[in-house]
Design an enzyme around this catalytic site. Sequence first.
Site, PDB file in Angstrom:
ATOM      1  CB  CYS A 111       6.097  -5.210  36.683  1.00 43.41           C
ATOM      2  SG  CYS A 111       4.440  -4.181  36.042  1.00 43.41           S
ATOM      3  CB  CYS A 149       7.700  -2.742  34.186  1.00 41.04           C
ATOM      4  SG  CYS A 149       6.436  -0.942  35.381  1.00 41.04           S
ATOM      5  CG  ASP A 164      -6.015  -9.012  27.193  1.00 45.67           C
ATOM      6  OD1 ASP A 164      -6.069  -8.745  27.843  1.00 45.67           O
ATOM      7  OD2 ASP A 164      -5.324 -10.208  26.803  1.00 45.67           O
ATOM      8  CG  ASN A 179     -10.876  -6.393  36.606  1.00 47.61           C
ATOM      9  OD1 ASN A 179     -12.030  -6.366  36.328  1.00 47.61           O
ATOM     10  ND2 ASN A 179     -10.166  -7.344  35.700  1.00 47.61           N
ATOM     11  CB  THR A 198      -4.326 -11.630  36.392  1.00 50.63           C
ATOM     12  OG1 THR A 198      -4.401 -10.887  34.858  1.00 50.63           O
ATOM     13  CG2 THR A 198      -5.318 -12.430  36.294  1.00 50.63           C
ATOM     14  CG  HIS A 213       1.606  -1.959  34.811  1.00 56.43           C
ATOM     15  ND1 HIS A 213       3.687  -1.327  35.364  1.00 56.43           N
ATOM     16  CD2 HIS A 213       0.967  -0.595  34.520  1.00 56.43           C
ATOM     17  CE1 HIS A 213       3.084   0.263  34.949  1.00 56.43           C
ATOM     18  NE2 HIS A 213       1.838   0.178  34.495  1.00 56.43           N
ATOM     19  CG  HIS A 265      -4.389  -3.192  33.536  1.00 55.67           C
ATOM     20  ND1 HIS A 265      -3.941  -4.031  34.567  1.00 55.67           N
ATOM     21  CD2 HIS A 265      -4.938  -4.108  32.966  1.00 55.67           C
ATOM     22  CE1 HIS A 265      -4.244  -4.954  35.081  1.00 55.67           C
ATOM     23  NE2 HIS A 265      -5.392  -5.031  34.459  1.00 55.67           N
TER      24      HIS A 265
HETATM   25  P1  AMP Z   1      -6.504  -8.490  35.023  1.00 56.82           P
HETATM   26  O1  AMP Z   1      -7.113 -10.169  34.628  1.00 56.82           O
HETATM   27  O2  AMP Z   1      -7.696  -7.213  35.205  1.00 56.82           O
HETATM   28  O3  AMP Z   1      -5.250  -8.072  35.332  1.00 56.82           O
HETATM   29  O4  AMP Z   1      -5.387  -8.070  33.236  1.00 56.82           O
HETATM   30  C1  AMP Z   1      -4.610  -8.254  32.835  1.00 56.82           C
HETATM   31  C2  AMP Z   1      -4.738  -8.634  31.122  1.00 56.82           C
HETATM   32  O5  AMP Z   1      -3.884  -8.877  30.802  1.00 56.82           O
HETATM   33  C3  AMP Z   1      -5.765  -9.957  30.865  1.00 56.82           C
HETATM   34  O6  AMP Z   1      -7.164  -9.639  30.556  1.00 56.82           O
HETATM   35  C4  AMP Z   1      -4.613 -10.775  30.129  1.00 56.82           C
HETATM   36  O7  AMP Z   1      -4.701 -11.246  28.814  1.00 56.82           O
HETATM   37  C5  AMP Z   1      -3.302  -9.414  29.875  1.00 56.82           C
HETATM   38  N1  AMP Z   1      -2.776  -9.845  29.201  1.00 56.82           N
HETATM   39  C6  AMP Z   1      -0.797 -10.349  29.741  1.00 56.82           C
HETATM   40  N2  AMP Z   1      -0.329 -11.124  29.337  1.00 56.82           N
HETATM   41  C7  AMP Z   1      -0.329 -10.055  28.098  1.00 56.82           C
HETATM   42  C8  AMP Z   1       0.359  -9.634  27.009  1.00 56.82           C
HETATM   43  N3  AMP Z   1       1.885 -10.471  27.834  1.00 56.82           N
HETATM   44  N4  AMP Z   1      -0.075  -8.825  26.294  1.00 56.82           N
HETATM   45  C9  AMP Z   1      -0.720  -8.737  25.580  1.00 56.82           C
HETATM   46  N5  AMP Z   1      -1.451  -9.239  27.065  1.00 56.82           N
HETATM   47  C10 AMP Z   1      -1.636  -9.828  28.155  1.00 56.82           C
HETATM   48 ZN    ZN Z   2       4.301  -2.397  35.970  1.00 57.30          ZN
END
Ligand code: AMP
Ligand code: ZN
Length: 113
Positions: free
Chosen positions: A4, A7, A30, A86, A94, A97, A99
Amino acid sequence: MSDCLFCKIVAGEIPSDKVYEDESVLAFRDINPQAPVHILVIPKVHIPSVAAVDADNAAACAKCLEAVAKIAAQEKLEKGFRVISNCGPDAGQTVPHLHFHILAGKDMGEKLL
Ligand code: AMP
Ligand code: ZN
């Protein structure tokens, strides 16, 4: 969850731009910001999404919301902010985990909700 992404961020295996951390919550900026302020607040324990919150892990979820309030004060978001989580494919989740997105720093205008 060894595979993950979030994680791995909690474990320090992937770097993040941390803005807040306590014993049960981590918050970081983000990587693809959708507003001038875009912070992700996550529980350190792996919970797949809001749909997986139950009596056993609800405290970790509540700690995230407590952290949202602290971060809003820390980041001086007195003009307001939006919190989004989401959940599942139709909502565009996406990273599986739990958030909470904190979005702020501009007038977000017409609302989705
Ligand atoms: P969601 O689409 O609601 O699942 O949000 C996942 C978020 O994680 C997206 O807004 C991505 O831009 C963000 N994201 C993905 N990888 C990373 C990372 N390594 N560091 C910070 N944010 C990330
Ligand atoms: Zn996780």
